[in-house]
Motif scaffolding. Structure first.
Motif, PDB file in Angstrom:
ATOM      1  N   VAL A 148      32.749  18.949  55.223  1.00  0.00           N
ATOM      2  CA  VAL A 148      32.951  19.885  56.331  1.00  0.00           C
ATOM      3  C   VAL A 148      32.706  21.303  55.846  1.00  0.00           C
ATOM      4  CG1 VAL A 148      34.551  20.755  58.068  1.00  0.00           C
ATOM      5  CG2 VAL A 148      34.631  18.339  57.398  1.00  0.00           C
ATOM      6  N   LEU A 149      31.798  21.992  56.525  1.00  0.00           N
ATOM      7  CA  LEU A 149      31.552  23.414  56.294  1.00  0.00           C
ATOM      8  C   LEU A 149      32.176  24.189  57.439  1.00  0.00           C
ATOM      9  CD1 LEU A 149      29.988  25.834  54.910  1.00  0.00           C
ATOM     10  CD2 LEU A 149      28.152  25.327  56.544  1.00  0.00           C
ATOM     11  N   SER A 150      32.936  25.237  57.109  1.00  0.00           N
ATOM     12  CA  SER A 150      33.591  26.050  58.131  1.00  0.00           C
ATOM     13  C   SER A 150      33.358  27.522  57.821  1.00  0.00           C
ATOM     14  CB  SER A 150      35.087  25.744  58.184  1.00  0.00           C
ATOM     15  OG  SER A 150      35.739  26.582  59.120  1.00  0.00           O
ATOM     16  N   ARG A 179      22.403  23.713  65.914  1.00  0.00           N
ATOM     17  CA  ARG A 179      22.580  22.366  66.473  1.00  0.00           C
ATOM     18  C   ARG A 179      21.385  21.470  66.132  1.00  0.00           C
ATOM     19  NH1 ARG A 179      27.048  22.021  69.314  1.00  0.00           N
ATOM     20  NH2 ARG A 179      27.873  23.819  70.435  1.00  0.00           N
ATOM     21  N   GLU A 180      20.192  22.034  66.192  1.00  0.00           N
ATOM     22  CA  GLU A 180      19.007  21.241  65.855  1.00  0.00           C
ATOM     23  C   GLU A 180      19.035  20.828  64.386  1.00  0.00           C
ATOM     24  OE1 GLU A 180      15.607  23.463  67.004  1.00  0.00           O
ATOM     25  OE2 GLU A 180      15.774  22.947  69.136  1.00  0.00           O
ATOM     26  N   ARG A 181      19.469  21.730  63.514  1.00  0.00           N
ATOM     27  CA  ARG A 181      19.579  21.370  62.097  1.00  0.00           C
ATOM     28  C   ARG A 181      20.648  20.302  61.893  1.00  0.00           C
ATOM     29  NH1 ARG A 181      16.786  24.434  58.609  1.00  0.00           N
ATOM     30  NH2 ARG A 181      15.892  26.383  59.360  1.00  0.00           N
ATOM     31  N   THR A 194      27.695  16.927  63.103  1.00  0.00           N
ATOM     32  CA  THR A 194      28.277  17.441  64.346  1.00  0.00           C
ATOM     33  C   THR A 194      28.616  18.909  64.163  1.00  0.00           C
ATOM     34  OG1 THR A 194      29.234  15.274  64.848  1.00  0.00           O
ATOM     35  CG2 THR A 194      30.111  17.172  66.051  1.00  0.00           C
ATOM     36  N   LEU A 195      28.158  19.742  65.098  1.00  0.00           N
ATOM     37  CA  LEU A 195      28.436  21.180  65.045  1.00  0.00           C
ATOM     38  C   LEU A 195      29.377  21.549  66.179  1.00  0.00           C
ATOM     39  CD1 LEU A 195      27.561  23.921  63.618  1.00  0.00           C
ATOM     40  CD2 LEU A 195      26.111  24.232  65.637  1.00  0.00           C
ATOM     41  N   ASP A 196      30.493  22.200  65.837  1.00  0.00           N
ATOM     42  CA  ASP A 196      31.456  22.684  66.821  1.00  0.00           C
ATOM     43  C   ASP A 196      31.590  24.190  66.663  1.00  0.00           C
ATOM     44  OD1 ASP A 196      32.247  20.101  67.887  1.00  0.00           O
ATOM     45  OD2 ASP A 196      33.226  19.769  65.965  1.00  0.00           O
ATOM     46  N   VAL A 197      31.451  24.903  67.776  1.00  0.00           N
ATOM     47  CA  VAL A 197      31.580  26.363  67.779  1.00  0.00           C
ATOM     48  C   VAL A 197      32.675  26.736  68.758  1.00  0.00           C
ATOM     49  CG1 VAL A 197      30.408  28.565  68.122  1.00  0.00           C
ATOM     50  CG2 VAL A 197      29.136  26.602  67.248  1.00  0.00           C
ATOM     51  N   LEU A 239      30.761  22.588  60.783  1.00  0.00           N
ATOM     52  CA  LEU A 239      29.723  21.561  60.652  1.00  0.00           C
ATOM     53  C   LEU A 239      30.299  20.388  59.879  1.00  0.00           C
ATOM     54  CD1 LEU A 239      26.686  20.793  61.041  1.00  0.00           C
ATOM     55  CD2 LEU A 239      26.314  21.705  58.749  1.00  0.00           C
ATOM     56  N   THR A 240      30.323  19.214  60.525  1.00  0.00           N
ATOM     57  CA  THR A 240      30.863  18.005  59.909  1.00  0.00           C
ATOM     58  C   THR A 240      29.713  17.053  59.591  1.00  0.00           C
ATOM     59  OG1 THR A 240      32.898  18.248  61.207  1.00  0.00           O
ATOM     60  CG2 THR A 240      32.501  16.111  60.174  1.00  0.00           C
ATOM     61  N   VAL A 241      29.520  16.793  58.314  1.00  0.00           N
ATOM     62  CA  VAL A 241      28.417  15.944  57.851  1.00  0.00           C
ATOM     63  C   VAL A 241      28.989  14.604  57.415  1.00  0.00           C
ATOM     64  CG1 VAL A 241      26.497  15.722  56.246  1.00  0.00           C
ATOM     65  CG2 VAL A 241      27.180  17.993  57.061  1.00  0.00           C
ATOM     66  N   PRO A 242      28.707  13.517  58.140  1.00  0.00           N
ATOM     67  CA  PRO A 242      29.218  12.209  57.718  1.00  0.00           C
ATOM     68  C   PRO A 242      28.526  11.736  56.451  1.00  0.00           C
ATOM     69  CG  PRO A 242      27.726  11.964  59.579  1.00  0.00           C
ATOM     70  CD  PRO A 242      27.904  13.443  59.367  1.00  0.00           C
ATOM     71  N   LEU A 243      29.278  11.003  55.633  1.00  0.00           N
ATOM     72  CA  LEU A 243      28.734  10.506  54.367  1.00  0.00           C
ATOM     73  C   LEU A 243      28.255   9.069  54.478  1.00  0.00           C
ATOM     74  CD1 LEU A 243      31.345  12.015  51.879  1.00  0.00           C
ATOM     75  CD2 LEU A 243      29.055  12.854  52.454  1.00  0.00           C
TER      76      LEU A 243
END
Length: 317
Positions: free
Chosen positions: A261-263, A284-286, A293-296, A308-312
């Motif tokens: 998770v990047l915040s 969002r496209e990236r 998943t991108l949440d703003v 930005l939540t990147v599943p592993l």
């Protein structure tokens, strides 16, 4: 039963009920019509219209839901689907729309991936040309100005030294642009070093205080995922500097169960509703490129948070 026959049956029930009341109810119509009879007829008409409208609303509700989804669907937020229900014309229409939506999402993700990869390749090419051509030419100019200033005297020397400072500042700006276009630290030293360099440079040029909270035990990520994380952080920091009127930004990168998770959180004014500008749409496209998943969220006076939540679950090298 098809939609036509369902609507026909609903109207037939209403009209049949009205006919039955006229045939067997002890109500007659006089000529001329008296007030009581007129009230009864109008009341019966109102009841039939209300019953017909209610039955049609129930029968056409799936189409209303489908229309609302058609007007609000966003391909950058995949997974929006309607329940198909039992076999019918409406259910078949919903199934067809869901399948079409899936194909559009896949084609959008594929085309976005090609565009972003081409964009990164073009950035690398421009950065290389800036470094090799413009950077070296400006370095040569700087050395020539230094030699000329050393041999000159009086006011001319001061002017040449001033030209040196201007050229040196321009060369530093070119080098900064090269680093933004092609994050060499990211490619050479990895994600943590790349984000550290990015935030340090951002704090220096934007004049904002930057707090870093990076986990040291992050799992191995492929180059594409690291680049997306870096670019999203870069765009979020740029938005904070341009639009948020913030004094402090916190950038965190941590590992949770099954995800990285990047915040990026700023203490700016917030907007109440996150603006979906070109920058957020690009993020969002990236995110779609790596299945993230991108949440703003942007709530005054708490500022704006980009998460930005990147599943592993993706296969890592």
């Amino acid at each position: 039963m098809s939609l036509f026959w369902r609507i026909f049956a609903l109207n037939a029930v209403v009209l049949g009920g009205a006919t039955a009341l006229l045939l067997w109810a002890p109500v007659t119509v006089s000529v001329p019509v008296v007030l009581t009879e007129a009230v009864i007829l109008v009341a019966g008409l109102v009841v039939m219209l209300v019953a017909n409208a209610a039955l049609l609303r129930i029968g056409l509700a799936p189409l209303d839901r489908l229309t609302r989804l058609m007007t609000t669907v966003d391909l950058l937020r995949p997974g929006q689907r309607l329940p198909e229900g039992r076999r019918s014309e409406t259910a078949e229409l919903i199934r067809t729309f869901n399948a079409m939506l899936g194909r559009l999402e896949h084609e959008r993700a594929t085309s976005s991936a090609r565009i972003l990869l081409a964009q990164e390749a073009e950035r690398r090419r421009i950065a290389q040309e800036l470094h090799d051509e413009v950077g070296q030419s400006m370095t040569a100019i700087l050395l020539s100005l230094k030699r000329a200033a050393d041999e000159a005297d009086g006011p001319l020397r001061d002017e040449l030294q001033q030209a040196q400072e201007i050229t040196r500042g321009s060369l530093d700006e070119v080098r900064r642009l090269v680093r933004r276009l092609r994050p060499g630290v990211l490619e050479d030293l990895g994600l943590i070093s790349g984000l550290t360099s990015l935030t340090t440079e951002f704090a220096t040029h934007a004049g904002l205080r930057v707090l870093r909270r990076f986990d040291t035990d992050l799992p191995a990520l492929d180059a594409e995922t690291e680049l997306v994380l870096y670019r999203v952080a870069q765009e979020a920091l740029t938005n904070a500097a341009r639009h948020a009127e913030a004094g402090q930004v916190e950038v965190s990168l941590h590992h949770t169960d099954g995800a990285v998770v990047l915040s990026v959180v700023d203490d700016g004014r917030g907007t109440g509703i996150a603006r979906e500008g070109a920058g957020i749409r690009g993020m969002r496209e990236r995110a779609l490129l790596i299945g993230a998943t991108l949440d703003v969220t942007s709530q005054p006076p708490a500022g704006t948070q980009v998460r930005l939540t990147v599943p592993l679950l993706r296969k890592q090298p």
